[in-house]
Design an enzyme around this catalytic site. Structure first.
Site, PDB file in Angstrom:
ATOM      1  N   ASP A 171     -73.850  18.884 -40.482  1.00 36.55           N
ATOM      2  CA  ASP A 171     -74.029  18.420 -39.107  1.00 36.55           C
ATOM      3  C   ASP A 171     -75.311  17.591 -39.047  1.00 36.55           C
ATOM      4  O   ASP A 171     -76.237  17.793 -39.853  1.00 36.55           O
ATOM      5  CB  ASP A 171     -74.122  19.618 -38.153  1.00 36.55           C
ATOM      6  CG  ASP A 171     -73.909  19.225 -36.694  1.00 36.55           C
ATOM      7  OD1 ASP A 171     -72.783  19.405 -36.203  1.00 36.55           O
ATOM      8  OD2 ASP A 171     -74.868  18.735 -36.063  1.00 36.55           O
ATOM      9  N   ARG A 229     -61.175  12.914 -33.740  1.00 31.00           N
ATOM     10  CA  ARG A 229     -60.837  11.605 -33.185  1.00 31.00           C
ATOM     11  C   ARG A 229     -60.266  10.719 -34.286  1.00 31.00           C
ATOM     12  O   ARG A 229     -60.783  10.681 -35.402  1.00 31.00           O
ATOM     13  CB  ARG A 229     -62.075  10.943 -32.557  1.00 31.00           C
ATOM     14  CG  ARG A 229     -62.560  11.626 -31.278  1.00 31.00           C
ATOM     15  CD  ARG A 229     -61.551  11.519 -30.151  1.00 31.00           C
ATOM     16  NE  ARG A 229     -61.999  12.110 -28.893  1.00 31.00           N
ATOM     17  CZ  ARG A 229     -61.625  13.303 -28.458  1.00 31.00           C
ATOM     18  NH1 ARG A 229     -60.821  14.066 -29.199  1.00 31.00           N
ATOM     19  NH2 ARG A 229     -62.044  13.751 -27.284  1.00 31.00           N
ATOM     20  N   GLU A 258     -54.138   5.411 -31.989  1.00 29.65           N
ATOM     21  CA  GLU A 258     -53.965   5.884 -30.620  1.00 29.65           C
ATOM     22  C   GLU A 258     -54.655   4.966 -29.634  1.00 29.65           C
ATOM     23  O   GLU A 258     -55.755   4.493 -29.869  1.00 29.65           O
ATOM     24  CB  GLU A 258     -54.567   7.285 -30.458  1.00 29.65           C
ATOM     25  CG  GLU A 258     -53.794   8.393 -31.104  1.00 29.65           C
ATOM     26  CD  GLU A 258     -54.472   9.742 -30.872  1.00 29.65           C
ATOM     27  OE1 GLU A 258     -55.019   9.936 -29.780  1.00 29.65           O
ATOM     28  OE2 GLU A 258     -54.454  10.587 -31.789  1.00 29.65           O
ATOM     29  N   HIS A 289     -51.782  14.900 -30.982  1.00 29.23           N
ATOM     30  CA  HIS A 289     -53.021  15.218 -30.267  1.00 29.23           C
ATOM     31  C   HIS A 289     -52.860  16.496 -29.438  1.00 29.23           C
ATOM     32  O   HIS A 289     -53.152  16.532 -28.244  1.00 29.23           O
ATOM     33  CB  HIS A 289     -53.435  14.053 -29.378  1.00 29.23           C
ATOM     34  CG  HIS A 289     -54.914  13.982 -29.139  1.00 29.23           C
ATOM     35  ND1 HIS A 289     -55.660  12.871 -29.405  1.00 29.23           N
ATOM     36  CD2 HIS A 289     -55.801  14.896 -28.653  1.00 29.23           C
ATOM     37  CE1 HIS A 289     -56.929  13.091 -29.091  1.00 29.23           C
ATOM     38  NE2 HIS A 289     -57.036  14.315 -28.634  1.00 29.23           N
TER      39      HIS A 289
END
Length: 316
Positions: A171, A229, A258, A289
């Site tokens: 992260d 995403r 998308e 999704h």
């Protein structure tokens, strides 16, 4: 004076009913265009959305009385957050509401890929009884690398506790590792990972992050799961890696192709070559999704949004 809220997407009734009970004035408009909403948005103090359109500077300049924007979902990338914040508008999202659903979905995708469940099901239903070609893999002993260790990543790591797998996380924030995942550098994660799971927002830093160079930096062939995403992965590069067996399989709940409103994905008749490969590959699992799209999360997302809206006004 009551706080007027415009709902431009439908949500679980909990949201509408509890706001009404708390004294807020609800209005709904699920059909008007962005321009039509802009023409009346100055009448409202709050707006509740999912993904109908982007809330950009044009919209925000017309929303002269807006006090908050609540998105019933995890991310805020469809909103010009910096500009909204400069106008003193509260930004509300609900990643807590669907993190469990995303975690369970991610685990299900891994187990399905490892055990060829979709392929085996289709073959049996077609009258084929193929055991050897459907011999599977076990999660036991594998190393799962999670990139993005926020609400979704942490929830997924918690689900993995029942398996004897090593869980690593990477992260951009320091000290986010916990008892469920060891935080490491990206280089170490790429060196050790067997299964990669993405739990990232879509930002300038994560856009097209998973490209050929990123994939080739992994020491071992690996499986990849993306419930975050679609634009975080360069699909053409992913497909080339699958052809070379660098990527052993992919579970994609989101796609690079998308549109903002998702449902328009198949309206373009010119299917990209890489997407066509994904549609035909046996070691690819595609879902529309829906990782966070459960009956339970539908209600939980609404409840989180209600609680956060009420908290905004409790502070004022």
């Amino acid at each position: 004076m009551s706080v007027k809220i415009l709902h431009i997407d439908s949500n679980h009734p909990v949201l509408w009913n509890q706001l009404e009970e708390a004294g807020f004035e609800n209005h709904a408009d699920f059909k008007s265009s962005k321009e039509e909403i802009e023409a009346k948005i100055q009448e409202y103090n709050g707006i509740v959305i999912r993904s109908r359109f982007k809330i950009d500077k044009t919209f925000l300049d017309k929303a002269t009385n807006l006090q908050f924007i609540a998105r019933v979902g995890a991310g805020l990338e469809s909103i010009d957050c910096e500009y909204a914040s400069s106008k003193g508008i509260h930004l509300i999202a609900a990643p807590e509401g669907n993190r469990n659903a995303v975690a369970e979905h991610s685990l299900g995708v891994i187990l399905s890929l490892f055990n060829n469940l979709n392929q085996a099901d289709a073959e049996v239903k077609a009258g084929q009884w193929n055991r050897e070609s459907n011999r599977g893999h076990e999660l036991d002993g594998k190393t799962v690398g999670i990139i993005g260790y926020g609400n979704m990543g942490k929830a997924f790591a918690k689900k993995l506790r029942g398996f004897d797998a090593e869980v690593l996380c990477y992260d951009i924030l320091d000290n986010v590792g916990d008892e469920n995942a060891k935080q490491v550098s990206l280089a170490e994660l790429q060196k050790r990972t067997d299964v990669l799971s993405l739990h990232l927002p879509w930002t300038p830093q994560t856009d097209k992050m998973v490209n050929a160079d990123f994939i080739n930096a992994f020491a071992k062939p690996f499986w990849i799961i993306n419930t975050s995403r679609g634009k975080n992965i360069v699909t053409a590069d992913l497909v080339e890696a699958m052809k070379s067996k660098k990527v052993l399989g992919a579970g994609l709940d989101v796609l690079e192709y998308e549109k903002l409103s998702f449902e328009t994905l198949f309206q373009d008749k010119n299917t990209p070559e890489a997407f066509q490969y994904l549609l035909e590959a046996k070691n690819v699992l595609l879902t529309p999704h829906i990782a966070g799209w459960t009956f339970e999360s539908h209600e939980r997302l609404a409840q989180v949004i209600v609680d956060k809206i009420k908290a905004v006004y409790a502070q004022s």
